[in-house]
Design a protein around this motif. Structure first.
Motif, PDB file in Angstrom:
ATOM      1  N   TRP A  11       0.819  -1.211   0.000  1.00  0.00           N
ATOM      2  CA  TRP A  11       0.000   0.000   0.000  1.00  0.00           C
ATOM      3  C   TRP A  11       0.855   1.265   0.000  1.00  0.00           C
ATOM      4  O   TRP A  11       1.910   1.305   0.636  1.00  0.00           O
ATOM      5  N   LYS A  12       0.381   2.254  -0.718  1.00  0.00           N
ATOM      6  CA  LYS A  12       0.948   3.602  -0.656  1.00  0.00           C
ATOM      7  C   LYS A  12      -0.214   4.541  -0.366  1.00  0.00           C
ATOM      8  O   LYS A  12      -0.934   4.970  -1.272  1.00  0.00           O
ATOM      9  N   LEU A  13      -0.401   4.849   0.928  1.00  0.00           N
ATOM     10  CA  LEU A  13      -1.551   5.622   1.360  1.00  0.00           C
ATOM     11  C   LEU A  13      -1.108   6.907   2.051  1.00  0.00           C
ATOM     12  O   LEU A  13      -0.084   6.928   2.748  1.00  0.00           O
ATOM     13  N   PRO A  14      -1.873   7.988   1.904  1.00  0.00           N
ATOM     14  CA  PRO A  14      -1.570   9.214   2.658  1.00  0.00           C
ATOM     15  C   PRO A  14      -1.882   9.010   4.133  1.00  0.00           C
ATOM     16  O   PRO A  14      -2.567   8.053   4.522  1.00  0.00           O
ATOM     17  N   ALA A  15      -1.388   9.906   4.961  1.00  0.00           N
ATOM     18  CA  ALA A  15      -1.528   9.746   6.408  1.00  0.00           C
ATOM     19  C   ALA A  15      -2.980   9.620   6.839  1.00  0.00           C
ATOM     20  O   ALA A  15      -3.309   8.827   7.738  1.00  0.00           O
ATOM     21  N   LEU A  16      -3.881  10.350   6.204  1.00  0.00           N
ATOM     22  CA  LEU A  16      -5.283  10.331   6.599  1.00  0.00           C
ATOM     23  C   LEU A  16      -5.937   8.960   6.398  1.00  0.00           C
ATOM     24  O   LEU A  16      -6.940   8.657   7.030  1.00  0.00           O
ATOM     25  N   ALA A  17      -5.372   8.143   5.515  1.00  0.00           N
ATOM     26  CA  ALA A  17      -6.009   6.867   5.167  1.00  0.00           C
ATOM     27  C   ALA A  17      -5.268   5.643   5.703  1.00  0.00           C
ATOM     28  O   ALA A  17      -5.736   4.518   5.531  1.00  0.00           O
ATOM     29  N   ARG A  18      -4.134   5.829   6.351  1.00  0.00           N
ATOM     30  CA  ARG A  18      -3.335   4.671   6.772  1.00  0.00           C
ATOM     31  C   ARG A  18      -4.031   3.811   7.804  1.00  0.00           C
ATOM     32  O   ARG A  18      -3.831   2.598   7.846  1.00  0.00           O
ATOM     33  N   THR A  19      -4.874   4.403   8.633  1.00  0.00           N
ATOM     34  CA  THR A  19      -5.574   3.612   9.653  1.00  0.00           C
ATOM     35  C   THR A  19      -6.637   2.707   9.035  1.00  0.00           C
ATOM     36  O   THR A  19      -7.164   1.815   9.707  1.00  0.00           O
ATOM     37  N   LEU A  20      -6.960   2.924   7.770  1.00  0.00           N
ATOM     38  CA  LEU A  20      -8.007   2.140   7.103  1.00  0.00           C
ATOM     39  C   LEU A  20      -7.437   0.977   6.296  1.00  0.00           C
ATOM     40  O   LEU A  20      -8.182   0.290   5.602  1.00  0.00           O
ATOM     41  N   GLU A  21      -6.129   0.764   6.394  1.00  0.00           N
ATOM     42  CA  GLU A  21      -5.485  -0.247   5.550  1.00  0.00           C
ATOM     43  C   GLU A  21      -6.089  -1.635   5.738  1.00  0.00           C
ATOM     44  O   GLU A  21      -6.284  -2.372   4.767  1.00  0.00           O
ATOM     45  N   GLN A  22      -6.386  -2.024   6.957  1.00  0.00           N
ATOM     46  CA  GLN A  22      -6.952  -3.358   7.198  1.00  0.00           C
ATOM     47  C   GLN A  22      -8.321  -3.516   6.545  1.00  0.00           C
ATOM     48  O   GLN A  22      -8.643  -4.576   5.991  1.00  0.00           O
ATOM     49  N   LYS A  23      -9.132  -2.473   6.587  1.00  0.00           N
ATOM     50  CA  LYS A  23     -10.439  -2.533   5.937  1.00  0.00           C
ATOM     51  C   LYS A  23     -10.265  -2.647   4.421  1.00  0.00           C
ATOM     52  O   LYS A  23     -10.980  -3.405   3.751  1.00  0.00           O
ATOM     53  N   PHE A  24      -9.330  -1.882   3.884  1.00  0.00           N
ATOM     54  CA  PHE A  24      -9.069  -1.946   2.447  1.00  0.00           C
ATOM     55  C   PHE A  24      -8.570  -3.332   2.045  1.00  0.00           C
ATOM     56  O   PHE A  24      -8.903  -3.842   0.975  1.00  0.00           O
ATOM     57  N   GLU A  25      -7.759  -3.929   2.923  1.00  0.00           N
ATOM     58  CA  GLU A  25      -7.192  -5.253   2.635  1.00  0.00           C
ATOM     59  C   GLU A  25      -8.310  -6.289   2.442  1.00  0.00           C
ATOM     60  O   GLU A  25      -8.221  -7.159   1.569  1.00  0.00           O
ATOM     61  N   LYS A  26      -9.370  -6.178   3.233  1.00  0.00           N
ATOM     62  CA  LYS A  26     -10.485  -7.115   3.108  1.00  0.00           C
ATOM     63  C   LYS A  26     -11.165  -6.978   1.748  1.00  0.00           C
ATOM     64  O   LYS A  26     -11.600  -7.971   1.156  1.00  0.00           O
ATOM     65  N   LEU A  27     -11.272  -5.751   1.249  1.00  0.00           N
ATOM     66  CA  LEU A  27     -11.877  -5.540  -0.066  1.00  0.00           C
ATOM     67  C   LEU A  27     -11.038  -6.196  -1.167  1.00  0.00           C
ATOM     68  O   LEU A  27     -11.574  -6.789  -2.104  1.00  0.00           O
ATOM     69  N   VAL A  28      -9.708  -6.083  -1.028  1.00  0.00           N
ATOM     70  CA  VAL A  28      -8.816  -6.670  -2.037  1.00  0.00           C
ATOM     71  C   VAL A  28      -8.926  -8.190  -2.027  1.00  0.00           C
ATOM     72  O   VAL A  28      -8.977  -8.831  -3.086  1.00  0.00           O
TER      73      VAL A  28
END
Length: 292
Positions: free
Chosen positions: A36-53
């Motif tokens: 992942w390459k995410l801005p600071a505002l979105a880094r806490t959402l990485e686990q949720k995004f991972e489930k979508l992938v």
């Protein structure tokens, strides 16, 4: 649906308070490896995004990047005055114990997350839902890209299968005559040697040896299994989802059977056909290794 592990997806979503651009790039890999390459505002959402992938992919190395431009910065929430006073007081006491004057920099408090309320603001919740929608659109575009490439790979593999089946049919057609010619050659050579020695050919012993030789030269079982493997390849291609590893294994079995045929039938024309089939199988295997 059959999908390649190689693909590219992109999504642009413009809303009142922000603009988001998602980009997804992937190549083949043994397991699913998401980076992942995410801005600071979105880094806490990485686990949720991972489930979508994980709902869209099972294998491959996937790089996902997000460009997020905020038109209006979200609020920080409510300052915890007690915690802020305690922290500043402790630092002031520490400075006094060293004989130093302490002048607090209140701007630094803006960057200390635990001094602000933990509950997400309404804006943050809206942003989270928006980012999930943007990622879902990018994943959809990425999947279409992978499916399109897989259709091209499938077409190529099926075309090569037709060529290989034609060559296998020629081997099946010529193998019995090659076997008979081999028997005749052995009989002529043996008769010639025995005639020089003044002896006659023992037909019963010769027939016993011919039976053993026939078994060694017989490739009917290998050709039958090879035909079944070709049918299995077509079946897996039609099933599509998660077929990559099974296709790769079946290709290996095809290699094994055609190699055995080449070892059993020592004939120049058959050897050329065996080499041609192996070349096509290798090309097919390279294609299969890109399939999920």
């Amino acid at each position: 649906m059959l999908r390649s592990m190689t693909g590219f997806g992109r999504a642009l979503l413009e809303e009142d308070n922000w603009t988001q651009i998602w980009e997804i790039r992937s190549v083949n890999g043994k397991y699913l490896d998401t980076r992942w390459k995410l801005p600071a505002l979105a880094r806490t959402l990485e686990q949720k995004f991972e489930k979508l992938v994980k709902q869209c992919a099972a294998r491959g190395r996937v790089e996902i990047s997000l460009f997020l431009q905020m038109k209006e910065q979200p609020g920080l929430g409510t300052l915890n005055h007690a915690a802020a006073n305690a922290m500043l007081g402790a630092v002031e006491d520490f400075a006094g114990s060293r004989g130093d004057e302490y002048i607090p920099d209140y701007n630094r408090l803006l960057g200390i997350g635990f001094l602000w309320d933990d509950g997400p603001s309404e804006t943050e919740e809206i942003l989270e839902k928006s980012l999930e929608r943007g990622l879902a659109l990018a994943l959809e575009d990425w999947n279409e890209s992978r499916a399109q490439e897989a259709r091209g790979l499938e077409k190529d593999i099926l075309t090569r299968l037709l060529h290989m089946e034609e060559w296998v049919a020629r081997i099946r057609e010529n193998a019995p005559q090659i076997k008979e010619d081999r028997f005749a050659t052995v009989r002529d050579r043996l008769s010639e040697i025995l005639e020089r020695l003044g002896q006659e050919l023992d037909e019963s012993r010769f027939l016993q040896e011919i039976v053993l030789m026939a078994d060694k030269l017989d490739v009917s079982e290998e050709l039958t299994r090879l035909a079944l493997h070709f049918d299995r390849l077509r079946e897996l291609l039609s099933i599509g989802e998660g077929a990559g590893r099974k296709l790769d294994f079946t290709m290996q079995e095809c290699f094994r059977e055609i190699t055995t045929c080449g070892n059993k039938i020592q004939d120049a024309n058959i050897s050329r056909l065996v080499v041609d089939i192996k070349n096509e199988l290798e090309k097919c295997r390279e294609q299969v290794q890109n399939l999920e």
